[in-house]
Scaffold this motif. Sequence first.
Motif, PDB file in Angstrom:
ATOM      1  N   ALA A  40       0.840  -1.206   0.000  1.00 30.41           N
ATOM      2  CA  ALA A  40       0.000   0.000   0.000  1.00 30.41           C
ATOM      3  C   ALA A  40       0.871   1.250   0.000  1.00 30.41           C
ATOM      4  O   ALA A  40       0.609   2.202  -0.748  1.00 30.41           O
ATOM      5  N   ALA A  41       1.909   1.261   0.820  1.00 34.95           N
ATOM      6  CA  ALA A  41       2.804   2.425   0.872  1.00 34.95           C
ATOM      7  C   ALA A  41       3.555   2.579  -0.443  1.00 34.95           C
ATOM      8  O   ALA A  41       3.669   3.692  -0.976  1.00 34.95           O
ATOM      9  N   LEU A  42       4.055   1.487  -0.984  1.00 31.87           N
ATOM     10  CA  LEU A  42       4.778   1.561  -2.256  1.00 31.87           C
ATOM     11  C   LEU A  42       3.876   2.090  -3.372  1.00 31.87           C
ATOM     12  O   LEU A  42       4.308   2.906  -4.191  1.00 31.87           O
ATOM     13  N   ALA A  43       2.631   1.673  -3.389  1.00 30.17           N
ATOM     14  CA  ALA A  43       1.687   2.165  -4.398  1.00 30.17           C
ATOM     15  C   ALA A  43       1.426   3.658  -4.202  1.00 30.17           C
ATOM     16  O   ALA A  43       1.402   4.423  -5.183  1.00 30.17           O
ATOM     17  N   LEU A  44       1.237   4.079  -2.971  1.00 30.36           N
ATOM     18  CA  LEU A  44       1.010   5.501  -2.675  1.00 30.36           C
ATOM     19  C   LEU A  44       2.193   6.337  -3.145  1.00 30.36           C
ATOM     20  O   LEU A  44       2.021   7.341  -3.842  1.00 30.36           O
ATOM     21  N   TYR A  45       3.392   5.934  -2.782  1.00 30.31           N
ATOM     22  CA  TYR A  45       4.585   6.704  -3.135  1.00 30.31           C
ATOM     23  C   TYR A  45       4.802   6.717  -4.646  1.00 30.31           C
ATOM     24  O   TYR A  45       5.157   7.754  -5.210  1.00 30.31           O
ATOM     25  N   THR A  46       4.570   5.596  -5.303  1.00 29.12           N
ATOM     26  CA  THR A  46       4.737   5.541  -6.752  1.00 29.12           C
ATOM     27  C   THR A  46       3.739   6.463  -7.442  1.00 29.12           C
ATOM     28  O   THR A  46       4.098   7.224  -8.345  1.00 29.12           O
ATOM     29  N   ARG A  47       2.482   6.425  -7.002  1.00 27.53           N
ATOM     30  CA  ARG A  47       1.461   7.329  -7.569  1.00 27.53           C
ATOM     31  C   ARG A  47       1.838   8.788  -7.356  1.00 27.53           C
ATOM     32  O   ARG A  47       1.515   9.648  -8.187  1.00 27.53           O
ATOM     33  N   ALA A  48       2.516   9.081  -6.248  1.00 28.27           N
ATOM     34  CA  ALA A  48       2.886  10.458  -5.905  1.00 28.27           C
ATOM     35  C   ALA A  48       4.171  10.901  -6.603  1.00 28.27           C
ATOM     36  O   ALA A  48       4.617  12.031  -6.407  1.00 28.27           O
TER      37      ALA A  48
END
Length: 75
Positions: A40-48
Amino acid sequence: MAPTARGHGLGQQILNALEEDARRHHMTQAILETGVANHAALALYTRAGYAHIPPYVSGRNPQINRALSKPFPDR
């Protein structure tokens, strides 16, 4: 985060606030780290807009820890 708190955009709001504070303090980039299993964190950071970088602390295992960075261009 509690399962009931997921999906409300709180992580994105916190990340946005931290990035805005960094920009106000004239920082030129953010560097962070999370676990490779924290999808979840990796997806958030990648999207950002964060990109994977080599470990920034010696001895960190990239099989366990994931370092990421995001530049803050001048406005």
